[in-house]
Design a protein around this motif. Structure first.
Motif, PDB file in Angstrom:
ATOM      1  N   LYS A  28      18.296  74.370  94.131  1.00  0.00           N
ATOM      2  CA  LYS A  28      16.766  74.677  93.604  1.00  0.00           C
ATOM      3  C   LYS A  28      16.934  75.834  93.150  1.00  0.00           C
ATOM      4  O   LYS A  28      17.473  76.878  93.239  1.00  0.00           O
ATOM      5  CB  LYS A  28      15.757  74.611  94.827  1.00  0.00           C
ATOM      6  CG  LYS A  28      14.442  74.999  94.318  1.00  0.00           C
ATOM      7  CD  LYS A  28      13.290  74.820  95.635  1.00  0.00           C
ATOM      8  CE  LYS A  28      13.437  76.056  96.634  1.00  0.00           C
ATOM      9  NZ  LYS A  28      12.537  76.068  97.567  1.00  0.00           N
ATOM     10  N   GLU A  62      14.571  68.916  87.323  1.00  0.00           N
ATOM     11  CA  GLU A  62      13.589  68.125  88.000  1.00  0.00           C
ATOM     12  C   GLU A  62      12.904  68.558  89.035  1.00  0.00           C
ATOM     13  O   GLU A  62      13.393  69.277  89.977  1.00  0.00           O
ATOM     14  CB  GLU A  62      14.601  66.945  88.916  1.00  0.00           C
ATOM     15  CG  GLU A  62      13.657  65.676  89.287  1.00  0.00           C
ATOM     16  CD  GLU A  62      14.480  64.824  90.067  1.00  0.00           C
ATOM     17  OE1 GLU A  62      14.448  63.726  89.639  1.00  0.00           O
ATOM     18  OE2 GLU A  62      15.195  65.184  91.074  1.00  0.00           O
ATOM     19  N   ARG A  64      10.147  68.453  91.731  1.00  0.00           N
ATOM     20  CA  ARG A  64      10.161  67.607  93.148  1.00  0.00           C
ATOM     21  C   ARG A  64       9.004  68.169  94.171  1.00  0.00           C
ATOM     22  O   ARG A  64       8.967  68.265  95.146  1.00  0.00           O
ATOM     23  CB  ARG A  64      11.336  67.676  94.009  1.00  0.00           C
ATOM     24  CG  ARG A  64      12.412  66.903  93.276  1.00  0.00           C
ATOM     25  CD  ARG A  64      14.005  67.252  94.089  1.00  0.00           C
ATOM     26  NE  ARG A  64      15.011  66.641  93.448  1.00  0.00           N
ATOM     27  CZ  ARG A  64      16.396  66.843  93.818  1.00  0.00           C
ATOM     28  NH1 ARG A  64      16.549  67.453  95.132  1.00  0.00           N
ATOM     29  NH2 ARG A  64      17.245  66.428  93.026  1.00  0.00           N
ATOM     30  N   GLY A  65       7.691  68.499  93.237  1.00  0.00           N
ATOM     31  CA  GLY A  65       6.432  68.719  94.000  1.00  0.00           C
ATOM     32  C   GLY A  65       6.852  69.935  94.614  1.00  0.00           C
ATOM     33  O   GLY A  65       7.128  71.012  94.159  1.00  0.00           O
ATOM     34  N   LEU A  67       8.771  70.684  96.728  1.00  0.00           N
ATOM     35  CA  LEU A  67       9.813  71.311  97.176  1.00  0.00           C
ATOM     36  C   LEU A  67      10.716  72.186  96.324  1.00  0.00           C
ATOM     37  O   LEU A  67      11.531  72.799  96.520  1.00  0.00           O
ATOM     38  CB  LEU A  67      10.909  69.942  97.237  1.00  0.00           C
ATOM     39  CG  LEU A  67      10.744  68.934  98.363  1.00  0.00           C
ATOM     40  CD1 LEU A  67      11.514  67.657  98.320  1.00  0.00           C
ATOM     41  CD2 LEU A  67      10.897  69.634  99.919  1.00  0.00           C
ATOM     42  N   THR A  69      11.769  73.109  91.824  1.00  0.00           N
ATOM     43  CA  THR A  69      12.399  72.361  90.630  1.00  0.00           C
ATOM     44  C   THR A  69      13.962  72.765  91.227  1.00  0.00           C
ATOM     45  O   THR A  69      14.474  73.619  91.349  1.00  0.00           O
ATOM     46  CB  THR A  69      12.038  73.094  89.437  1.00  0.00           C
ATOM     47  OG1 THR A  69      10.649  72.802  89.168  1.00  0.00           O
ATOM     48  CG2 THR A  69      12.662  72.618  88.318  1.00  0.00           C
ATOM     49  N   PHE A  70      14.765  71.686  90.810  1.00  0.00           N
ATOM     50  CA  PHE A  70      16.021  71.317  90.901  1.00  0.00           C
ATOM     51  C   PHE A  70      16.930  71.367  89.708  1.00  0.00           C
ATOM     52  O   PHE A  70      16.617  70.636  88.691  1.00  0.00           O
ATOM     53  CB  PHE A  70      16.538  70.346  92.105  1.00  0.00           C
ATOM     54  CG  PHE A  70      15.950  70.503  93.287  1.00  0.00           C
ATOM     55  CD1 PHE A  70      16.702  70.997  94.305  1.00  0.00           C
ATOM     56  CD2 PHE A  70      14.669  70.485  93.812  1.00  0.00           C
ATOM     57  CE1 PHE A  70      16.535  71.008  95.941  1.00  0.00           C
ATOM     58  CE2 PHE A  70      14.010  70.431  95.162  1.00  0.00           C
ATOM     59  CZ  PHE A  70      15.163  70.938  95.983  1.00  0.00           C
TER      60      PHE A  70
END
Length: 308
Positions: A28, A62, A64-65, A67, A69-70
């Protein structure tokens, strides 16, 4: 697209590119608010900078809400170029032995593992590599501990930056004999010596001190052929060079001083200009010396293909 880097968002992208070099794929990335506080820029500027890096395909992200950004993928070379981080340039011995090939491979791959680049140039003679650092043609030089101590006494602005430990530069030096020698009686024998190799000079002159021999100045690349054609009778050389070991008989040093010096020729060290230590430390930061040596050993054992 590249013109965008002269904008406010572009300048932020340069800074964030440098930060993203530290993030591993699959991890992340920091929050936008984290970047905003750390870099003292607005949230909108951070978002625009990240979009620019994605547009350039320097990174793939990406969201992920809740969680976060990864980081899905990144192009380290492109990130380095965007961040304006020039690769370090290091000078090494010509890779004529598995040990040198292994050390070069370990350095290159260990830098790559942390998202950084290093360019290696290969130069004959430890004195020449030290001179390349002194004249700023390279950022660091790989030499033996003995060469470093000898040369640094002349140049107080240079220093040993990293040490790799015993048997990382060479396993040993020995005296290699031409094939026509049946019994070693040194009287009137011709001894080849490369005057650009401080290690070989010191070892040769100590071993043959007070012996009635003729020293023949030879480029080390000529040593093999000159021994084989009996133009010289003996030379001190690196016992890691397989061609020499497989072709010629070798003997150990008889001089105690040469034996003592030989111990300091086995360790590889990194020499830098002390005025640039902070800059070079930043680029070496996180490079794992233990991993470099593990890769070197794997190359030496034939378990890994050299890549340098």
């Amino acid at each position: 697209m590249w013109e965008k880097f002269y904008s406010k968002n572009g300048l932020a992208a340069k800074t964030i590119a440098k930060e993203l070099l530290k993030v591993k794929i699959g991890e992340k990335i920091p929050l936008i608010t984290d970047y905003s506080k750390k870099l003292n820029i607005g949230r909108g500027t951070v978002q625009s900078a990240l979009r620019l890096l994605v547009e350039l395909r320097a990174v793939s992200l990406e969201a992920r809400g809740h969680l976060g950004t990864f980081l899905l993928d990144k192009d380290n070379n492109l990130l380095l170029e965007i961040a304006g981080v020039a690769p370090l340039i290091g000078s090494m011995p010509l890779p004529y032995s598995r040990k040198y090939e292994g050390l070069a491979t370990g350095i290159v791959e260990s830098f790559e593992d942390i998202g950084k680049r290093v360019n290696l140039i290969y130069m004959r003679g430890g004195s020449n590599r030290i001179e390349a650092v002194r004249t700023k043609r390279s950022d660091f030089a790989i030499v033996s501990k003995m060469t470093a101590e000898k040369e640094l006494s002349k140049y107080p602005n240079l220093k040993v930056f990293k040490r790799f430990g015993a048997n990382t530069y060479v396993s040993a030096h020995k005296i290699f004999l031409a094939n026509n020698i049946e019994k070693v009686t040194w009287k009137d024998k011709k001894i080849g010596v490369d005057m650009e190799s401080p290690d070989q000079i010191q070892l040769t002159f100590e071993e043959f001190k007070n012996k009635n021999v003729e020293f023949v100045e030879v480029n080390y690349m000529q040593l093999f052929e000159m021994l084989r054609s009996n133009q010289i009778d003996a030379t001190v050389w690196n016992a890691d060079e397989r061609r020499m070991v497989q072709t010629f008989q070798s003997i150990e040093f008889s001089s105690q001083e040469a034996k003592n010096i030989s111990l300091d020729t086995t360790e590889a060290v990194v020499v830098i200009n002390s005025d640039r230590e902070q800059e070079i430390q930043e680029k070496w930061d996180s490079v794992n010396i233990k991993k470099i040596l593990e890769i070197q050993k794997q190359v030496e054992n034939g378990e890994r293909i050299p890549r340098y």
